[in-house]
Design a protein around this motif. Sequence first.
Motif, PDB file in Angstrom:
ATOM      1  N   ARG A  23      29.404  80.777  15.391  1.00  0.00           N
ATOM      2  CA  ARG A  23      30.588  80.923  14.523  1.00  0.00           C
ATOM      3  C   ARG A  23      31.320  79.595  14.402  1.00  0.00           C
ATOM      4  O   ARG A  23      31.456  78.858  15.371  1.00  0.00           O
ATOM      5  N   CYS A  24      31.749  79.308  13.220  1.00  0.00           N
ATOM      6  CA  CYS A  24      32.559  78.105  13.022  1.00  0.00           C
ATOM      7  C   CYS A  24      33.425  78.327  11.789  1.00  0.00           C
ATOM      8  O   CYS A  24      33.160  79.247  11.005  1.00  0.00           O
ATOM      9  N   SER A  25      34.447  77.537  11.652  1.00  0.00           N
ATOM     10  CA  SER A  25      35.313  77.654  10.476  1.00  0.00           C
ATOM     11  C   SER A  25      34.574  77.103   9.271  1.00  0.00           C
ATOM     12  O   SER A  25      34.071  75.972   9.312  1.00  0.00           O
ATOM     13  N   ARG A  27      34.742  76.025   5.310  1.00  0.00           N
ATOM     14  CA  ARG A  27      35.734  75.591   4.321  1.00  0.00           C
ATOM     15  C   ARG A  27      35.103  75.251   2.971  1.00  0.00           C
ATOM     16  O   ARG A  27      35.730  74.656   2.130  1.00  0.00           O
ATOM     17  N   TYR A 107      40.588  77.442   0.274  1.00  0.00           N
ATOM     18  CA  TYR A 107      39.297  76.783   0.022  1.00  0.00           C
ATOM     19  C   TYR A 107      38.429  77.545  -0.988  1.00  0.00           C
ATOM     20  O   TYR A 107      37.192  77.538  -0.874  1.00  0.00           O
ATOM     21  N   TRP A 129      45.075  89.307  17.023  1.00  0.00           N
ATOM     22  CA  TRP A 129      44.149  88.170  17.163  1.00  0.00           C
ATOM     23  C   TRP A 129      42.804  88.605  17.728  1.00  0.00           C
ATOM     24  O   TRP A 129      41.767  88.045  17.367  1.00  0.00           O
ATOM     25  N   CYS A 147      37.471  81.577   8.039  1.00  0.00           N
ATOM     26  CA  CYS A 147      38.362  80.571   8.630  1.00  0.00           C
ATOM     27  C   CYS A 147      39.742  81.207   8.755  1.00  0.00           C
ATOM     28  O   CYS A 147      40.203  81.891   7.827  1.00  0.00           O
ATOM     29  N   VAL A 148      40.382  81.003   9.876  1.00  0.00           N
ATOM     30  CA  VAL A 148      41.778  81.420  10.026  1.00  0.00           C
ATOM     31  C   VAL A 148      42.620  80.481   9.169  1.00  0.00           C
ATOM     32  O   VAL A 148      42.410  79.261   9.205  1.00  0.00           O
ATOM     33  N   ILE A 149      43.564  81.031   8.410  1.00  0.00           N
ATOM     34  CA  ILE A 149      44.453  80.162   7.620  1.00  0.00           C
ATOM     35  C   ILE A 149      45.889  80.384   8.100  1.00  0.00           C
ATOM     36  O   ILE A 149      46.693  81.091   7.474  1.00  0.00           O
ATOM     37  N   GLY A 150      46.191  79.755   9.241  1.00  0.00           N
ATOM     38  CA  GLY A 150      47.529  79.876   9.821  1.00  0.00           C
ATOM     39  C   GLY A 150      48.598  79.362   8.870  1.00  0.00           C
ATOM     40  O   GLY A 150      49.738  79.852   8.854  1.00  0.00           O
ATOM     41  N   PHE A 151      48.187  78.401   8.080  1.00  0.00           N
ATOM     42  CA  PHE A 151      49.012  77.791   7.075  1.00  0.00           C
ATOM     43  C   PHE A 151      49.664  78.827   6.125  1.00  0.00           C
ATOM     44  O   PHE A 151      50.729  78.595   5.546  1.00  0.00           O
ATOM     45  N   SER A 189      31.582  73.420  15.926  1.00  0.00           N
ATOM     46  CA  SER A 189      32.240  72.207  16.438  1.00  0.00           C
ATOM     47  C   SER A 189      32.171  72.194  17.968  1.00  0.00           C
ATOM     48  O   SER A 189      32.089  73.245  18.599  1.00  0.00           O
ATOM     49  N   ARG A 191      33.088  71.785  21.977  1.00  0.00           N
ATOM     50  CA  ARG A 191      34.175  72.201  22.862  1.00  0.00           C
ATOM     51  C   ARG A 191      34.046  71.458  24.180  1.00  0.00           C
ATOM     52  O   ARG A 191      32.933  71.130  24.609  1.00  0.00           O
TER      53      ARG A 191
HETATM   54  C1  LIG Z   1      45.851  80.162  14.770  1.00  0.00           C
HETATM   55  C2  LIG Z   1      44.903  79.323  13.944  1.00  0.00           C
HETATM   56  C3  LIG Z   1      45.347  78.801  12.742  1.00  0.00           C
HETATM   57  C4  LIG Z   1      44.491  78.044  11.949  1.00  0.00           C
HETATM   58  N1  LIG Z   1      44.905  77.613  10.723  1.00  0.00           N
HETATM   59  C5  LIG Z   1      44.065  76.919   9.924  1.00  0.00           C
HETATM   60  C6  LIG Z   1      44.465  76.539   8.606  1.00  0.00           C
HETATM   61  O1  LIG Z   1      45.567  76.822   8.148  1.00  0.00           O
HETATM   62  N2  LIG Z   1      43.572  75.863   7.846  1.00  0.00           N
HETATM   63  C7  LIG Z   1      42.313  75.535   8.303  1.00  0.00           C
HETATM   64  O2  LIG Z   1      41.555  74.913   7.561  1.00  0.00           O
HETATM   65  N3  LIG Z   1      41.899  75.893   9.549  1.00  0.00           N
HETATM   66  C8  LIG Z   1      42.732  76.589  10.353  1.00  0.00           C
HETATM   67  N4  LIG Z   1      42.317  77.006  11.600  1.00  0.00           N
HETATM   68  C9  LIG Z   1      40.937  76.739  12.038  1.00  0.00           C
HETATM   69  C10 LIG Z   1      40.883  75.664  13.122  1.00  0.00           C
HETATM   70  O3  LIG Z   1      41.126  74.411  12.520  1.00  0.00           O
HETATM   71  C11 LIG Z   1      39.487  75.727  13.781  1.00  0.00           C
HETATM   72  O4  LIG Z   1      39.325  76.985  14.388  1.00  0.00           O
HETATM   73  C12 LIG Z   1      39.302  74.618  14.845  1.00  0.00           C
HETATM   74  O5  LIG Z   1      39.287  73.349  14.248  1.00  0.00           O
HETATM   75  C13 LIG Z   1      38.007  74.816  15.615  1.00  0.00           C
HETATM   76  O6  LIG Z   1      36.912  74.805  14.740  1.00  0.00           O
HETATM   77  P1  LIG Z   1      35.885  76.032  14.644  1.00  0.00           P
HETATM   78  O7  LIG Z   1      36.669  77.258  14.217  1.00  0.00           O
HETATM   79  O8  LIG Z   1      34.900  75.613  13.584  1.00  0.00           O
HETATM   80  O9  LIG Z   1      35.263  76.234  15.971  1.00  0.00           O
HETATM   81  C14 LIG Z   1      43.163  77.775  12.401  1.00  0.00           C
HETATM   82  C15 LIG Z   1      42.733  78.306  13.625  1.00  0.00           C
HETATM   83  C16 LIG Z   1      43.593  79.070  14.379  1.00  0.00           C
HETATM   84  C17 LIG Z   1      43.078  79.663  15.678  1.00  0.00           C
END
Ligand SMILES: Cc1cc2nc3c(=O)[nH]c(=O)nc-3n(C[C@H](O)[C@H](O)[C@H](O)COP(=O)(O)O)c2cc1C
Length: 200
Positions: A23-25, A27, A107, A129, A147-151, A189, A191
């Motif tokens: 799993r990875c984010s 975009r 994205y 969560w 991808c989580v978008i906390g933004f 990515s 760790r």
């Molecule tokens: C609470 C939280 C908020 C995040 N918000 C954003 C975001 O707004 N935009 C984004 O591109 N990635 C966001 N991410 C993804 C992180 O950047 C990403 O999980 C981190 O760089 C590790 O990479 P991976 O998920 O590929 O392992 C968020 C992750 C978490 C846990």
Amino acid sequence: MNSSPEIKPSSRPLSALDVINTRCSVRRYTPAKLDRATVQALLDAAVRAPTAIHAEPWAFAVVRDMKLLRQISDVAKDIVVKKGLQEPNDTSRLLEMVRQPEFNIFYDASSLIVICGNLASPFAVADCWLAAENLMLAACALGLGTCVIGFAVDALNTPELKTRLGIPAEMTAVAPIIVGVPADATAASPRKPAQVLAWK
Ligand SMILES: Cc1cc2nc3c(=O)[nH]c(=O)nc-3n(C[C@H](O)[C@H](O)[C@H](O)COP(=O)(O)O)c2cc1C
């Protein structure tokens, strides 16, 4: 998927550890839409998460309307820019990105799933969560990207967007997760190794 040529069953089923480790984010997404059954499968996986005192304090808003996703993105960007204006020396990468009119915080993923929680429940944020991670791992097992978008959290909790998304006043948007068909392969990515503080 409406058309799901990109979703290929794996040659062998992925184990839980395979999914966790790959799993990875994501975009970058194709425009392919997720069908209802796929989204439902992700929600079913989400609600299998552990939940304190079995409260199940979550609910889900699914957004597949690309125009609405763009509007939410623009609200989120405005909020960040306004915050940045209060701190004029902020030259963070985030601020640079949101100043670009074409930047979409989602994205261009075809779906957003907002996990909402009733925060009156003592561990609602943790529960949401945990549901989010279940959802992301299930998506990964199905060949989908997330991808989580906390933004997006502040925007999603504005009264206007809560009303538009049917999020009741007593609930809070906690975990916005984009889901879609990855445009290309993304490597997990790195760790740091787990820091062990005690092993007695
Ligand atoms: C609470 C939280 C908020 C995040 N918000 C954003 C975001 O707004 N935009 C984004 O591109 N990635 C966001 N991410 C993804 C992180 O950047 C990403 O999980 C981190 O760089 C590790 O990479 P991976 O998920 O590929 O392992 C968020 C992750 C978490 C846990």
